[in-house]
Design a protein around this motif. Structure first.
Motif, PDB file in Angstrom:
ATOM      1  N   UNK A  31     -13.957  -1.922   1.318  1.00 15.94           N
ATOM      2  CA  UNK A  31     -12.465  -2.471   1.645  1.00 15.94           C
ATOM      3  C   UNK A  31     -11.728  -2.789   0.530  1.00 15.94           C
ATOM      4  N   UNK A  32     -10.639  -2.640   0.713  1.00 20.22           N
ATOM      5  CA  UNK A  32      -9.699  -3.189  -0.474  1.00 20.22           C
ATOM      6  C   UNK A  32      -8.259  -2.417  -0.203  1.00 20.22           C
ATOM      7  N   UNK A  33      -7.231  -3.041  -1.171  1.00 19.71           N
ATOM      8  CA  UNK A  33      -5.836  -2.635  -0.877  1.00 19.71           C
ATOM      9  C   UNK A  33      -5.662  -1.318  -2.167  1.00 19.71           C
ATOM     10  N   UNK A  34      -5.134  -0.087  -1.369  1.00 13.88           N
ATOM     11  CA  UNK A  34      -4.966   1.090  -2.383  1.00 13.88           C
ATOM     12  C   UNK A  34      -3.339   1.613  -2.316  1.00 13.88           C
ATOM     13  N   UNK A  35      -2.883   2.286  -3.415  1.00 15.83           N
ATOM     14  CA  UNK A  35      -1.811   3.090  -3.103  1.00 15.83           C
ATOM     15  C   UNK A  35      -2.540   4.442  -3.221  1.00 15.83           C
ATOM     16  N   UNK A  36      -2.354   5.304  -2.290  1.00 17.70           N
ATOM     17  CA  UNK A  36      -2.963   6.546  -1.947  1.00 17.70           C
ATOM     18  C   UNK A  36      -1.924   7.864  -2.654  1.00 17.70           C
ATOM     19  N   UNK A  37      -2.315   8.398  -3.579  1.00 15.74           N
ATOM     20  CA  UNK A  37      -1.326   9.412  -4.224  1.00 15.74           C
ATOM     21  C   UNK A  37      -1.977  10.681  -3.827  1.00 15.74           C
ATOM     22  N   UNK A  38      -0.821  11.675  -3.183  1.00 15.08           N
ATOM     23  CA  UNK A  38      -0.987  13.140  -3.157  1.00 15.08           C
ATOM     24  C   UNK A  38      -1.167  13.802  -4.482  1.00 15.08           C
ATOM     25  N   UNK A  39      -2.165  14.363  -5.045  1.00 15.74           N
ATOM     26  CA  UNK A  39      -2.331  14.808  -6.253  1.00 15.74           C
ATOM     27  C   UNK A  39      -1.390  16.060  -6.560  1.00 15.74           C
ATOM     28  N   UNK A  40      -1.298  16.711  -5.611  1.00 16.07           N
ATOM     29  CA  UNK A  40      -0.217  18.239  -5.925  1.00 16.07           C
ATOM     30  C   UNK A  40       0.990  17.492  -6.118  1.00 16.07           C
ATOM     31  N   UNK A  41       1.644  16.739  -5.470  1.00 16.69           N
ATOM     32  CA  UNK A  41       2.919  16.518  -5.645  1.00 16.69           C
ATOM     33  C   UNK A  41       3.354  15.165  -6.154  1.00 16.69           C
ATOM     34  N   UNK A  42       2.144  14.167  -6.782  1.00 12.94           N
ATOM     35  CA  UNK A  42       2.397  13.002  -7.203  1.00 12.94           C
ATOM     36  C   UNK A  42       3.366  12.065  -6.503  1.00 12.94           C
ATOM     37  N   UNK A  65       6.385  -1.837  -0.892  1.00 14.19           N
ATOM     38  CA  UNK A  65       5.173  -1.955  -0.559  1.00 14.19           C
ATOM     39  C   UNK A  65       4.578  -1.409   0.835  1.00 14.19           C
ATOM     40  N   UNK A  66       5.568  -0.594   1.227  1.00 12.42           N
ATOM     41  CA  UNK A  66       5.042   0.355   2.580  1.00 12.42           C
ATOM     42  C   UNK A  66       4.260   1.298   2.348  1.00 12.42           C
ATOM     43  N   UNK A  67       3.891   1.446   0.625  1.00 15.02           N
ATOM     44  CA  UNK A  67       2.951   2.385   0.312  1.00 15.02           C
ATOM     45  C   UNK A  67       1.458   1.907   0.077  1.00 15.02           C
ATOM     46  N   UNK A  68       1.394   0.585   0.411  1.00 15.43           N
ATOM     47  CA  UNK A  68       0.117  -0.048   0.313  1.00 15.43           C
ATOM     48  C   UNK A  68      -0.727   0.085   1.508  1.00 15.43           C
ATOM     49  N   UNK A  69      -1.914   0.302   1.326  1.00 16.58           N
ATOM     50  CA  UNK A  69      -2.898   0.551   2.581  1.00 16.58           C
ATOM     51  C   UNK A  69      -4.317  -0.339   2.371  1.00 16.58           C
ATOM     52  N   UNK A  70      -4.431  -1.072   3.300  1.00 19.64           N
ATOM     53  CA  UNK A  70      -5.780  -1.586   3.575  1.00 19.64           C
ATOM     54  C   UNK A  70      -6.829  -0.689   4.063  1.00 19.64           C
ATOM     55  N   UNK A  81      -4.920   0.773   7.242  1.00 22.86           N
ATOM     56  CA  UNK A  81      -3.982  -0.053   7.570  1.00 22.86           C
ATOM     57  C   UNK A  81      -2.722  -0.386   6.764  1.00 22.86           C
ATOM     58  N   UNK A  82      -1.538  -0.086   7.220  1.00 20.19           N
ATOM     59  CA  UNK A  82      -0.478  -0.324   6.168  1.00 20.19           C
ATOM     60  C   UNK A  82      -0.327  -1.903   6.039  1.00 20.19           C
ATOM     61  N   UNK A  83      -0.006  -2.150   4.703  1.00 16.51           N
ATOM     62  CA  UNK A  83      -0.340  -3.625   4.511  1.00 16.51           C
ATOM     63  C   UNK A  83       1.035  -4.309   4.963  1.00 16.51           C
ATOM     64  N   UNK A  84       2.247  -3.454   4.934  1.00 16.94           N
ATOM     65  CA  UNK A  84       3.407  -4.087   5.026  1.00 16.94           C
ATOM     66  C   UNK A  84       3.646  -4.327   6.646  1.00 16.94           C
ATOM     67  N   UNK A  85       3.275  -3.283   7.373  1.00 15.91           N
ATOM     68  CA  UNK A  85       3.636  -3.188   8.968  1.00 15.91           C
ATOM     69  C   UNK A  85       2.734  -3.643   9.701  1.00 15.91           C
ATOM     70  N   UNK A 102      -0.087   3.824  14.453  1.00 16.59           N
ATOM     71  CA  UNK A 102      -0.404   3.270  15.803  1.00 16.59           C
ATOM     72  C   UNK A 102      -0.957   1.751  15.538  1.00 16.59           C
ATOM     73  N   UNK A 103      -1.026   0.960  16.588  1.00 16.95           N
ATOM     74  CA  UNK A 103      -1.569  -0.564  16.529  1.00 16.95           C
ATOM     75  C   UNK A 103      -3.225  -0.149  16.559  1.00 16.95           C
ATOM     76  N   UNK A 104      -3.741   0.799  16.972  1.00 21.20           N
ATOM     77  CA  UNK A 104      -5.070   1.000  17.170  1.00 21.20           C
ATOM     78  C   UNK A 104      -5.373   1.993  16.035  1.00 21.20           C
ATOM     79  N   UNK A 105      -6.756   1.423  15.247  1.00 19.70           N
ATOM     80  CA  UNK A 105      -7.243   2.138  14.320  1.00 19.70           C
ATOM     81  C   UNK A 105      -7.790   3.529  14.682  1.00 19.70           C
ATOM     82  N   UNK A 106      -7.852   4.648  13.792  1.00 17.65           N
ATOM     83  CA  UNK A 106      -8.450   5.695  13.708  1.00 17.65           C
ATOM     84  C   UNK A 106      -9.577   5.833  12.672  1.00 17.65           C
TER      85      UNK A 106
END
Length: 161
Positions: A31-42, A65-70, A81-85, A102-106
């Motif tokens: 578990x942790x908080x990450x910024x997830x980067x697309x490698x082709x487009x940065x 911070x909308x770019x941070x994911x738990x 999970x988006x940390x902001x929303x 969604x409010x339900x995790x996949x």
């Protein structure tokens, strides 16, 4: 639960800019908080406020911070999970159709690229039929099985906490 939400909001207010570079990419922990980067487009994985869809967005500063994911471990996969929303990345549906939140995790599964260390495809199921992909319009869509190397289906994880 309310304390966790409050701490998440405080963290969002204090989040900092992280430069995306290969040196910053890590293997995700349980578990942790990450910024997830697309490698082709940065570009960073983000949630679009206008429609709740998933997009690739210019790597932002502390106001993005909308770019941070738990990431939370779930069996052999992870939830995002988006940390902001507080919204989760929804299970990807039809090919080429924007992935929504969604409010339900996949559960998503990570497969490390055999050519590039700390580079991953994010599969919506264990069969690896399709993965999250940044299309030409910067929408996140389900895409056919990715290939190793730098493609729009390859992602790097930058730990932010």
């Amino acid at each position: 639960m309310k304390l966790q939400k409050l701490l998440s909001v405080i963290f969002v207010l204090l989040c900092t800019t992280l430069a995306a570079s290969a040196e910053n990419y890590v293997t995700p922990a349980d578990s942790g908080i990450y910024r997830i980067i697309n490698l082709k487009y940065n570009l960073a994985l983000a949630q679009d406020f206008t429609n709740g869809g998933m997009i690739c967005d210019a790597i932002g500063d502390e106001s993005d911070c909308i770019q941070l994911w738990q990431l939370c471990k779930k069996g052999t996969g992870w939830t995002l999970q988006n940390l902001y929303t507080g919204d989760y990345v929804k299970a990807a549906g039809s090919f080429y159709k924007q992935v929504m939140t969604s409010t339900t995790p996949a559960t998503y599964y990570l497969k490390e690229n055999s050519v590039m260390s700390k580079s991953y495809n994010m599969w919506v199921n264990t069969s690896q039929a399709y993965s999250l992909h940044c299309d030409n319009d910067n929408n996140i869509v389900p895409w056919y099985k990715g290939s190793d190397g730098v493609s729009a289906s390859e992602w790097g994880f930058v730990k932010v906490e």
